[in-house]
Design a protein around this motif. Structure first.
Motif, PDB file in Angstrom:
ATOM      1  N   PHE A   1     -90.413  -3.067 123.724  1.00  0.00           N
ATOM      2  CA  PHE A   1     -89.392  -3.313 124.748  1.00  0.00           C
ATOM      3  C   PHE A   1     -88.414  -4.389 124.293  1.00  0.00           C
ATOM      4  O   PHE A   1     -87.191  -4.200 124.343  1.00  0.00           O
ATOM      5  CB  PHE A   1     -90.061  -3.733 126.060  1.00  0.00           C
ATOM      6  N   TYR A   2     -88.937  -5.521 123.840  1.00  0.00           N
ATOM      7  CA  TYR A   2     -88.058  -6.621 123.418  1.00  0.00           C
ATOM      8  C   TYR A   2     -87.207  -6.238 122.206  1.00  0.00           C
ATOM      9  O   TYR A   2     -86.030  -6.606 122.129  1.00  0.00           O
ATOM     10  CB  TYR A   2     -88.881  -7.879 123.117  1.00  0.00           C
ATOM     11  N   GLU A   3     -87.792  -5.511 121.283  1.00  0.00           N
ATOM     12  CA  GLU A   3     -87.045  -5.113 120.081  1.00  0.00           C
ATOM     13  C   GLU A   3     -85.991  -4.061 120.401  1.00  0.00           C
ATOM     14  O   GLU A   3     -84.841  -4.172 119.954  1.00  0.00           O
ATOM     15  CB  GLU A   3     -88.012  -4.595 119.018  1.00  0.00           C
ATOM     16  N   ASP A   4     -86.360  -3.071 121.205  1.00  0.00           N
ATOM     17  CA  ASP A   4     -85.414  -2.002 121.545  1.00  0.00           C
ATOM     18  C   ASP A   4     -84.230  -2.528 122.351  1.00  0.00           C
ATOM     19  O   ASP A   4     -83.104  -2.050 122.217  1.00  0.00           O
ATOM     20  CB  ASP A   4     -86.115  -0.889 122.347  1.00  0.00           C
ATOM     21  N   GLN A   5     -84.497  -3.512 123.209  1.00  0.00           N
ATOM     22  CA  GLN A   5     -83.432  -4.058 124.067  1.00  0.00           C
ATOM     23  C   GLN A   5     -82.716  -5.264 123.433  1.00  0.00           C
ATOM     24  O   GLN A   5     -81.865  -5.878 124.071  1.00  0.00           O
ATOM     25  CB  GLN A   5     -84.021  -4.494 125.420  1.00  0.00           C
ATOM     26  N   ASN A   6     -83.074  -5.564 122.170  1.00  0.00           N
ATOM     27  CA  ASN A   6     -82.477  -6.728 121.476  1.00  0.00           C
ATOM     28  C   ASN A   6     -82.622  -8.019 122.292  1.00  0.00           C
ATOM     29  O   ASN A   6     -81.668  -8.786 122.459  1.00  0.00           O
ATOM     30  CB  ASN A   6     -80.994  -6.477 121.175  1.00  0.00           C
ATOM     31  N   LEU A   7     -83.826  -8.242 122.808  1.00  0.00           N
ATOM     32  CA  LEU A   7     -84.057  -9.391 123.685  1.00  0.00           C
ATOM     33  C   LEU A   7     -84.928 -10.477 123.050  1.00  0.00           C
ATOM     34  O   LEU A   7     -85.352 -11.398 123.742  1.00  0.00           O
ATOM     35  CB  LEU A   7     -84.726  -8.909 124.988  1.00  0.00           C
ATOM     36  N   ILE A   8     -85.172 -10.368 121.745  1.00  0.00           N
ATOM     37  CA  ILE A   8     -86.023 -11.372 121.084  1.00  0.00           C
ATOM     38  C   ILE A   8     -85.414 -12.773 121.209  1.00  0.00           C
ATOM     39  O   ILE A   8     -86.119 -13.754 121.465  1.00  0.00           O
ATOM     40  CB  ILE A   8     -86.243 -11.024 119.595  1.00  0.00           C
ATOM     41  N   SER A   9     -84.090 -12.861 121.051  1.00  0.00           N
ATOM     42  CA  SER A   9     -83.437 -14.180 121.131  1.00  0.00           C
ATOM     43  C   SER A   9     -83.589 -14.774 122.538  1.00  0.00           C
ATOM     44  O   SER A   9     -83.754 -15.983 122.704  1.00  0.00           O
ATOM     45  CB  SER A   9     -81.954 -14.076 120.770  1.00  0.00           C
ATOM     46  N   TYR A  10     -83.538 -13.890 123.571  1.00  0.00           N
ATOM     47  CA  TYR A  10     -83.723 -14.368 124.941  1.00  0.00           C
ATOM     48  C   TYR A  10     -85.163 -14.813 125.167  1.00  0.00           C
ATOM     49  O   TYR A  10     -85.408 -15.792 125.882  1.00  0.00           O
ATOM     50  CB  TYR A  10     -83.366 -13.255 125.932  1.00  0.00           C
ATOM     51  N   LEU A  11     -86.104 -14.119 124.551  1.00  0.00           N
ATOM     52  CA  LEU A  11     -87.510 -14.503 124.661  1.00  0.00           C
ATOM     53  C   LEU A  11     -87.725 -15.879 124.027  1.00  0.00           C
ATOM     54  O   LEU A  11     -88.440 -16.727 124.572  1.00  0.00           O
ATOM     55  CB  LEU A  11     -88.399 -13.457 123.985  1.00  0.00           C
ATOM     56  N   LYS A  12     -87.069 -16.112 122.886  1.00  0.00           N
ATOM     57  CA  LYS A  12     -87.179 -17.420 122.223  1.00  0.00           C
ATOM     58  C   LYS A  12     -86.601 -18.527 123.109  1.00  0.00           C
ATOM     59  O   LYS A  12     -87.149 -19.627 123.178  1.00  0.00           O
ATOM     60  CB  LYS A  12     -86.468 -17.383 120.866  1.00  0.00           C
ATOM     61  N   ASP A  13     -85.492 -18.216 123.785  1.00  0.00           N
ATOM     62  CA  ASP A  13     -84.907 -19.182 124.719  1.00  0.00           C
ATOM     63  C   ASP A  13     -85.878 -19.481 125.859  1.00  0.00           C
ATOM     64  O   ASP A  13     -86.007 -20.630 126.292  1.00  0.00           O
ATOM     65  CB  ASP A  13     -83.594 -18.640 125.297  1.00  0.00           C
TER      66      ASP A  13
END
Length: 454
Positions: free
Chosen positions: A407-419
């Motif tokens: 989910f995080y990879e497909d939605q390009n949300l890794i940077s938001y997860l790090k935040d």
């Protein structure tokens, strides 16, 4: 392309930039576009690619200049923001100040644009902060456990016909209703059929839910209602209405017995009712701890906000107003339009007894302070931190680690997860630096609604 740039900081975290572009760069772009037209243009009497330049200019000069103007502005903005540290807010597009701009190919071109940027402010170090928060001593008793068990009972109940056939508190009833005019004629536009609600639990538009207590199936009753001046629905406020109500069905909840079998039905984690009660108590204790942390964080942000002058951009305030508006709509706290909501914010600032301005600006300042702490965190988020957070979410949500990661990879949300991970770090640091003072004793119910008095 940019010959010079003059940057000026304006109130409201606005930036005004004057860009000057070399006439040589403009002439080069114009000539390039002219040559492109010449190679592709078809004009009667000439072969493609053989149309004289002067004919193209006479016919298309203004259109060519307009195209070059748009390209020059767009490319200048891209070049400017490649080097500039003060970036525009994502929801506030840079605006060119001049109207009806035109190119003069014999002169350098100058234009002015403005944009809103993230406000600059400095957070005091924790050495400068001395915040004490009085936190009540909370006790959880058997009645709190019982209330939670009761909620689980309701969630796991089934709806059945009430054989007594009389409406009472907690009955689930279906009614037809309609407003009557002064001559007791039906006002057709207000007619509603098959309306279902729980007596004493549901909020109805006309607030007639308790007026049907004691009625039977197919019984019809006319009730007269008077509404206070500040009634929750403005169109009814201060008025009187006559309603004809007919009961169509009466049902009730068939609650399961609270025993070991009930606990096992809730989850296979529980073998006995005591197991379930222990889980409920543990869950309530977690709620208490989370509430305590929230009180401390609110006190911290309130205290820091008072000491900081933050020049908040207008677009940021507007975005926060919209968030607050949607929140109040979702909670059915108002039936006004967004424009009316904004008007109240910018004028009196009050809705009912609540100071809308203080609440919205306070929330916004808290978000800005937290984001600043995240931005200033020098410690990078390691891959192991990301993996640990995904594993935690996997466990809490009951889905596989691979699904969470995908989910995080497909939605390009890794940077938001790090935040988010940095945000949790910041919260932990804040909580470590706040002194807790033991307050008065409170039961769980009162503590849930407890607010710190400033």
């Amino acid at each position: 392309m940019i010959l010079s740039k003059d940057i000026k900081l304006l109130p409201g975290s606005k930036v005004e930039v004057v860009i000057r572009v070399s006439k040589n760069a403009i002439q080069e772009k114009y000539n390039s576009l002219l040559q492109d037209y010449s190679s592709r243009l078809k004009i009667q009497g000439f072969r493609i690619g053989k149309v004289p330049i002067n004919i193209i200019e006479n016919k298309y000069s203004e259109g060519l200049k307009a195209t070059v103007l748009e390209e020059v502005i767009n490319n200048s903005l891209k070049e400017f923001f490649k080097e500039e540290s003060k970036m525009p807010l994502s929801y506030a597009t840079p605006t060119v100040k001049e109207k009806n701009l035109k190119l003069n190919l014999d002169e350098d071109f100058e234009f002015t644009f403005t944009y809103e940027t993230y406000p600059e402010f400095k957070i005091p170090s924790f050495d400068e902060i001395d915040i004490k928060v009085e936190i009540p001593e909370v006790f959880i008793d058997d009645s709190d456990i019982y209330d939670e068990i009761k909620n689980l009972q309701i969630e796991n109940s089934i709806i059945i016909e009430d054989r007594e056939g009389v409406v009472k508190e907690d009955s689930i009833v279906k009614v037809d209703f309609v407003e009557l005019d002064d001559l007791s004629n039906e006002i057709v536009s207000t007619k509603r059929q098959g309306f279902v609600f729980t007596v004493g639990k549901s909020e109805t538009y006309y607030d007639f839910d308790k007026d049907v207590i004691g009625m039977r199936i197919n019984e019809e009753r006319v009730v007269e209602k008077s509404y206070i001046a500040d009634y929750k629905f403005e169109e009814l406020a201060g008025s009187s209405r006559k309603l004809k109500i007919k009961i169509k069905s009466i049902k009730k909840r068939d609650l399961p017995l609270v025993d070991d079998e009930f606990a096992q039905d809730i989850s296979d984690k529980y073998n006995t009712l005591d197991d379930l009660k222990n889980f409920v108590r543990s869950n309530l204790l977690n709620i208490v701890e989370e509430k305590k942390d929230t009180l401390k964080l609110n006190k911290f942000f309130s205290n820091i906000s008072e000491k900081l002058e933050i020049d908040i951009p207008h677009s940021m305030i507007e975005a926060e107003i919209e968030i607050a508006f949607k929140d109040t709509k979702r909670q059915n706290k108002n039936n006004m339009s967004l424009e009316e909501f904004k008007s109240i914010f910018y004028s009196s600032g009050y809705i009912g007894g609540d100071n809308l301005q203080d609440e919205i600006l306070g929330n916004l300042k808290s978000k800005l302070i937290m984001q600043k702490m995240v931005d200033l965190d020098p410690i990078k988020v390691a891959e192991s931190d990301v993996e640990d957070e995904m594993a935690r979410q996997s466990k809490n949500l009951g889905v596989s680690y691979e699904e969470i990661k995908k989910f995080y990879e497909d939605q390009n949300l890794i940077s938001y997860l790090k935040d988010d991970i940095k945000r949790e770090r910041a919260k932990k640091k804040i909580l470590e630096n706040i002194k807790e003072v033991r307050g008065k004793k409170l039961n769980f119910k009162d503590f849930v609604n407890y607010k710190i008095c400033e």
